[in-house]
Design a protein around this motif. Structure first.
Motif: not given
Ligand code: HEC
Ligand code: HEC
Length: 236
Positions: A185-202
């Motif tokens: 939560g301190d390190r990453l932007r919320p939209r990055f976390m959402a996008s990475y969880i949605r599709s790590p391979q993207a």
């Protein structure tokens, strides 16, 4: 007289533009720093590795989308005082050995990250934030503000989706093959976390994090949970 006017207007112009010019110079210095001291381990241009051997040979996380991924404040402080994020290094198989009950990390093979001076940390962070190779993926996400109880979040993270197998949610609790997430939560932007969880391979075509086809509402719950984790306290 005409000449004097020209000199004067040049002076006024440079006074007006000194802000952006200074910034551009700082930006250039920051990029030079990245090229000379960081590029041997961090990919600043993309793309991400497209083969498994390329993935396993990677020396540090890709940085060509650092501006899409990190929070600047965190970057500056981490670069001054780096602490381990991947408990078993970039590729866990290189640093994990079988123990009596479960796999343990051979810490003797892990190296500490270089620390930067406060001035260099600021320059590097500034330059990293300008690298935004994945505006395309970020623009698809929205994460409404909100909260979730840690117990509900833990249920989703541990029990429903099995994320705990690879990620630590406390310094000594969770899997070893992914980055710890108790500071996410301190390190990453919320939209990055959402996008990475949605599709790590993207983000990283060969990465071993599975795409669990998490629904939109669960993604938002997970991001809120990771934000809650970095606010301190234990899970549960
Ligand atoms: C010898 C290789 C190496 C060099 C040189 C290096 N790094 Fe790293 N860097 C790594 C590794 C490995 C990690 C992962 C650390 C971890 O997971 O604990 C890392 C992690 C990071 C992170 C944390 C982000 C994340 O997602 O893990 C940042 C920020 C970073 N490096 C920036 C830099 C900058 C800026 C420089 C140059 C001033 C630099 N690094 C030089 C290997 C390197
Ligand atoms: C099989 C192991 C595995 C599982 C299961 C897994 N992940 Fe990951 N996860 C990874 C790896 C590997 C990375 C990226 C490694 C890197 O950047 O070095 C990652 C990256 C992430 C990141 C970005 C972190 C960062 O610092 O870049 C988030 C957020 C994340 N995972 C959340 C989840 C969630 C939520 C789940 C459950 C739905 C999950 N992961 C399941 C292995 C896993």
């Amino acid at each position: 007289m005409k000449r004097l006017m020209m000199v004067l207007s040049g002076f006024v112009l440079s006074a007006i533009f000194s802000g952006p010019v200074e910034n551009a110079r700082a930006g250039e210095k920051g990029m030079e720093l990245l090229m000379s001291r960081c590029a041997s381990c961090h990919n600043l241009h993309g793309p991400a590795p497209t083969t498994l051997s390329g993935l396993w040979a990677r020396k540090g996380p890709d940085m060509f989308y650092a501006g899409n991924k990190y929070r600047k404040k965190w970057l500056i402080s981490w670069l001054e005082h780096p602490v381990r994020i991947r408990p078993a290094g970039m590729f866990y198989a290189d640093h994990v050995v079988p123990g009596p009950e479960r796999d343990v990390i051979d810490t003797s093979t892990l190296k500490a990250h270089m620390a930067l001076s406060p001035a260099d940390a600021r320059l590097a962070a500034e330059a990293l934030m300008s690298l935004r190779g994945h505006d395309d993926l970020i623009s698809k996400e929205t994460v409404p503000p909100g909260s979730i109880s840690k117990s509900m979040g833990a249920l989703v993270f541990d029990k429903f989706l099995g994320c705990i197998a690879c990620h630590r949610i406390e310094p000594d609790y969770g899997g070893l093959s992914g980055p710890e997430l108790y500071t996410a939560g301190d390190r990453l932007r919320p939209r990055f976390m959402a996008s990475y969880i949605r599709s790590p391979q993207a983000w990283d075509p060969k990465i071993w994090m599975p795409n669990k086809h998490v629904s939109d509402s669960r993604i938002v719950q997970l991001v809120h949970y990771l934000q809650a984790l970095s606010k301190g306290g234990s899970h549960g």
